[in-house]
Write an enzyme that holds these catalytic residues in place. Structure first.
Site, mmCIF file in Angstrom:
data_model
loop_
_atom_site.group_PDB
_atom_site.id
_atom_site.type_symbol
_atom_site.label_atom_id
_atom_site.label_comp_id
_atom_site.label_asym_id
_atom_site.label_seq_id
_atom_site.Cartn_x
_atom_site.Cartn_y
_atom_site.Cartn_z
ATOM 1 N N ARG A 214 9.392 26.928 -13.240
ATOM 2 C CA ARG A 214 9.663 26.120 -12.053
ATOM 3 C C ARG A 214 8.355 25.675 -11.415
ATOM 4 O O ARG A 214 7.378 26.450 -11.373
ATOM 5 C CB ARG A 214 10.448 26.931 -11.000
ATOM 6 C CG ARG A 214 11.980 26.967 -11.185
ATOM 7 C CD ARG A 214 12.629 25.614 -11.090
ATOM 8 N NE ARG A 214 14.091 25.659 -11.260
ATOM 9 C CZ ARG A 214 14.709 25.607 -12.422
ATOM 10 N NH1 ARG A 214 13.999 25.557 -13.550
ATOM 11 N NH2 ARG A 214 16.027 25.613 -12.488
ATOM 12 N N GLU A 239 10.256 17.214 -8.505
ATOM 13 C CA GLU A 239 10.715 16.356 -9.606
ATOM 14 C C GLU A 239 11.702 15.302 -9.083
ATOM 15 O O GLU A 239 12.503 15.610 -8.204
ATOM 16 C CB GLU A 239 11.410 17.215 -10.664
ATOM 17 C CG GLU A 239 10.489 18.180 -11.377
ATOM 18 C CD GLU A 239 11.240 19.120 -12.320
ATOM 19 O OE1 GLU A 239 12.444 18.944 -12.499
ATOM 20 O OE2 GLU A 239 10.612 20.015 -12.874
ATOM 21 N N HIS A 256 10.858 18.429 -17.686
ATOM 22 C CA HIS A 256 11.801 19.525 -17.489
ATOM 23 C C HIS A 256 12.892 19.510 -18.548
ATOM 24 O O HIS A 256 14.093 19.463 -18.256
ATOM 25 C CB HIS A 256 12.417 19.429 -16.079
ATOM 26 C CG HIS A 256 13.031 20.692 -15.617
ATOM 27 N ND1 HIS A 256 13.032 21.092 -14.292
ATOM 28 C CD2 HIS A 256 13.663 21.666 -16.278
ATOM 29 C CE1 HIS A 256 13.668 22.250 -14.187
ATOM 30 N NE2 HIS A 256 14.054 22.616 -15.382
HETATM 31 N N1 NAD Z 1 12.204 24.475 -18.243
HETATM 32 C C1 NAD Z 1 13.474 24.707 -18.426
HETATM 33 O O1 NAD Z 1 14.214 23.872 -18.929
HETATM 34 C C2 NAD Z 1 14.039 26.074 -18.057
HETATM 35 C C3 NAD Z 1 15.133 26.572 -18.768
HETATM 36 C C4 NAD Z 1 15.598 27.845 -18.431
HETATM 37 C C5 NAD Z 1 15.035 28.548 -17.372
HETATM 38 N N2 NAD Z 1 14.031 27.985 -16.663
HETATM 39 C C6 NAD Z 1 13.434 28.697 -15.550
HETATM 40 O O2 NAD Z 1 12.879 29.915 -16.069
HETATM 41 C C7 NAD Z 1 13.261 30.994 -15.220
HETATM 42 C C8 NAD Z 1 13.451 32.238 -16.045
HETATM 43 O O3 NAD Z 1 14.595 32.084 -16.860
HETATM 44 P P1 NAD Z 1 15.283 33.371 -17.497
HETATM 45 O O4 NAD Z 1 16.556 32.910 -18.140
HETATM 46 O O5 NAD Z 1 14.286 34.117 -18.307
HETATM 47 O O6 NAD Z 1 15.635 34.212 -16.184
HETATM 48 P P2 NAD Z 1 15.775 35.799 -16.076
HETATM 49 O O7 NAD Z 1 16.311 36.052 -14.739
HETATM 50 O O8 NAD Z 1 16.463 36.313 -17.291
HETATM 51 O O9 NAD Z 1 14.264 36.333 -16.171
HETATM 52 C C9 NAD Z 1 13.355 36.173 -15.108
HETATM 53 C C10 NAD Z 1 12.424 37.379 -15.150
HETATM 54 O O10 NAD Z 1 11.403 37.199 -14.178
HETATM 55 C C11 NAD Z 1 11.141 38.456 -13.578
HETATM 56 N N3 NAD Z 1 10.443 38.274 -12.304
HETATM 57 C C12 NAD Z 1 10.981 37.997 -11.092
HETATM 58 N N4 NAD Z 1 10.001 37.956 -10.162
HETATM 59 C C13 NAD Z 1 8.828 38.201 -10.812
HETATM 60 C C14 NAD Z 1 7.466 38.290 -10.410
HETATM 61 N N5 NAD Z 1 7.110 38.115 -9.136
HETATM 62 N N6 NAD Z 1 6.536 38.532 -11.347
HETATM 63 C C15 NAD Z 1 6.875 38.705 -12.647
HETATM 64 N N7 NAD Z 1 8.161 38.662 -13.112
HETATM 65 C C16 NAD Z 1 9.108 38.413 -12.169
HETATM 66 C C17 NAD Z 1 12.504 39.092 -13.446
HETATM 67 O O11 NAD Z 1 12.404 40.491 -13.284
HETATM 68 C C18 NAD Z 1 13.146 38.697 -14.779
HETATM 69 O O12 NAD Z 1 12.921 39.675 -15.779
HETATM 70 C C19 NAD Z 1 14.555 30.540 -14.562
HETATM 71 O O13 NAD Z 1 14.710 31.105 -13.294
HETATM 72 C C20 NAD Z 1 14.414 29.050 -14.471
HETATM 73 O O14 NAD Z 1 13.870 28.719 -13.218
HETATM 74 C C21 NAD Z 1 13.504 26.777 -16.981
HETATM 75 O O1 DEZ Z 2 17.481 26.037 -14.666
HETATM 76 C C1 DEZ Z 2 17.551 25.820 -15.860
HETATM 77 O O2 DEZ Z 2 18.385 26.361 -16.629
HETATM 78 C C2 DEZ Z 2 16.673 24.797 -16.475
HETATM 79 O O3 DEZ Z 2 15.642 24.460 -15.614
HETATM 80 C C3 DEZ Z 2 17.430 23.594 -16.985
HETATM 81 O O4 DEZ Z 2 16.587 22.817 -17.792
HETATM 82 C C4 DEZ Z 2 17.958 22.716 -15.882
HETATM 83 O O5 DEZ Z 2 18.668 21.689 -16.533
HETATM 84 P P1 DEZ Z 2 18.915 20.276 -15.823
HETATM 85 O O6 DEZ Z 2 19.949 20.487 -14.798
HETATM 86 O O7 DEZ Z 2 17.606 19.930 -15.196
HETATM 87 O O8 DEZ Z 2 19.337 19.362 -16.899
#
Ligand code: NAD
Ligand code: DEZ
Length: 378
Positions: A214, A239, A256
């Site tokens: 994020r 964004e 993203h």
């Molecule tokens: N770019 C994309 O398309 C995309 C897709 C999926 C997820 N994401 C983002 O990635 C993040 C993580 O996804 P996920 O499915 O692994 O979530 P998740 O909740 O499974 O894992 C997040 C991890 O971060 C840890 N965490 C929380 N605060 C922390 C800190 N201060 N320092 C270190 N670790 C910490 C948590 O303990 C957890 O293990 C989501 O919250 C989302 O914002 C982005």
């Molecule tokens: O939050 C998530 O799972 C990811 O950031 C994901 O890519 C968001 O998807 P969007 O709604 O932007 O298509």
């Protein structure tokens, strides 16, 4: 039983095929869904572009919200809970997609800059669904990792005995840093500005920083002034109106899309569908799965280069983040912002590694690696 009404973000793939047997499906662009669309809706199903809060839901009939993505920063969960509105989020649905994005880029960077990934250290900050998959793939590929996840360690200190967990400052000395935490501004371990301007002062020019989590976890103003070997940015503040100064530093700038494999998007929809069927006590109907495309054509590799180069070729043929960078790249920043959301909403379909078959000259070691990563190999 009166026919239900479901309002669904039109970026949810197969929305009508999957949800129509539950009721009338109205699809709208996520950013355009407003309170008046929901007055008579029973369920709202979103991705990340819809801010789900009191102003959206006040005085509507909505009693169920399903989010087909992982991030929760667009959902006012406290409001939903106080209003007795059931909420479900497809946690983990796109973790593998993001992990494959990160690993592919690591190999593209290694080939571009001419370094051996097995001699680099990768720090993974946030070791949940995404971070743990990055870690497991990196281990298979012989990349040394450092891990940081204080909430996870506090919940299970024994993890320190067998896994390379360490503190954030140590992680920020690694050759490659990738963040995979949620964006949080409260609680014991908030992640907003986690990699602050102060911490970025210690980053050195040989280091690589990746943000596919994020915008806001890494201080963007300071990051844009920090000399690194490469910045890989998929997630940005504000964004699609992304910061030009930071954009201009990016080796790869994507809009993203790290979690946008078809498999991930469908998993998100399917998880919400299953939960809604359970909530409404309706037997799920899986006939929609017939609409899914068949597995992609095999990836053919004629000549084997060294293992790292061949793997880079195979990963890039599956999905090439550099093509996504080029799809929105422009000298004119207004153009970048205009292309950003348009490209996301028309994102080219690609499948994850477990859907891929690789045809290549016999090489047992390479084939075993590919099989461990989920590819089929012939
Ligand atoms: N770019 C994309 O398309 C995309 C897709 C999926 C997820 N994401 C983002 O990635 C993040 C993580 O996804 P996920 O499915 O692994 O979530 P998740 O909740 O499974 O894992 C997040 C991890 O971060 C840890 N965490 C929380 N605060 C922390 C800190 N201060 N320092 C270190 N670790 C910490 C948590 O303990 C957890 O293990 C989501 O919250 C989302 O914002 C982005
Ligand atoms: O939050 C998530 O799972 C990811 O950031 C994901 O890519 C968001 O998807 P969007 O709604 O932007 O298509």
């Amino acid at each position: 039983m009166t026919k239900k009404t479901l309002v669904i973000d039109d970026a949810v793939p197969y929305a009508k095929e999957i949800f129509s047997h539950l009721g009338e499906v109205i699809t709208l662009p996520g950013r355009d869904i407003c309170n008046h669309h929901l007055l008579n809706a029973d369920a709202l199903i979103v991705r990340s572009r819809t801010q789900v809060n009191e102003s959206l839901l006040k005085n509507t009939a909505v009693k169920y919200v399903g989010s087909t993505v992982v991030g929760l920063d667009h959902i006012d969960q406290h409001y939903l809970s106080t209003e007795g509105i059931t909420f479900y989020s497809a946690q983990g649905c796109n973790a593998n997609s993001v992990a494959e994005y990160v690993i592919t880029i690591l190999f593209q960077l290694a080939e571009h800059f001419g370094f051996d990934l097995s001699r680099k250290t990768l720090a993974i900050i946030g070791v949940g669904n995404v971070g743990s998959r990055v870690y497991s793939k990196a281990k298979i590929l012989g990349i040394e990792c450092l891990l940081n996840d204080p909430p996870k360690i506090e919940a299970n200190p024994d993890l320190l005995l067998n896994e390379p967990y360490t503190d954030l400052d140590t992680c920020l000395k690694a050759d490659i840093i990738t963040v995979h935490t949620p964006l949080t501004s409260n609680g014991k371990h908030p992640t907003l500005d986690l990699i602050s301007a102060e911490k970025l002062k210690r980053v050195e020019p040989h280091q690589i920083i990746i943000n596919a989590a994020r915008g806001g976890i890494i201080n963007e103003a300071a990051w844009s002034k920090t000399k690194t070997l490469a910045n890989i940015i998929d997630c940005w503040e504000n964004e699609p109106y992304i910061d030009k100064a930071l954009y201009d530093t990016a080796f790869i700038a994507t809009p993203h899309i790290a979690g946008h494999s078809l498999d991930a998007k469908v998993a998100g929809s399917s998880m919400v569908y299953g939960n809604l069927c359970k909530h409404w006590q309706i037997t799920p109907d899986k006939s929609w799965q017939k609409a899914l495309p068949k597995s992609p054509e095999p990836i053919e590799i004629q000549n084997l280069a060294n293992k790292q180069a061949t793997l880079c070729q195979i990963f890039s043929k599956t999905h090439n983040p550099q093509a996504d960078d080029l799809a929105i790249r422009s000298e004119n920043h207004d153009e970048v912002e205009k292309k950003y959301e348009k490209f996301r909403r028309n994102f080219p379909v690609y499948r994850e590694w477990q859907q891929q078959k690789v045809l290549l000259p016999s090489d047992k070691n390479l084939c075993n690696t590919l099989l461990s990563l989920g590819f089929r190999c012939h």
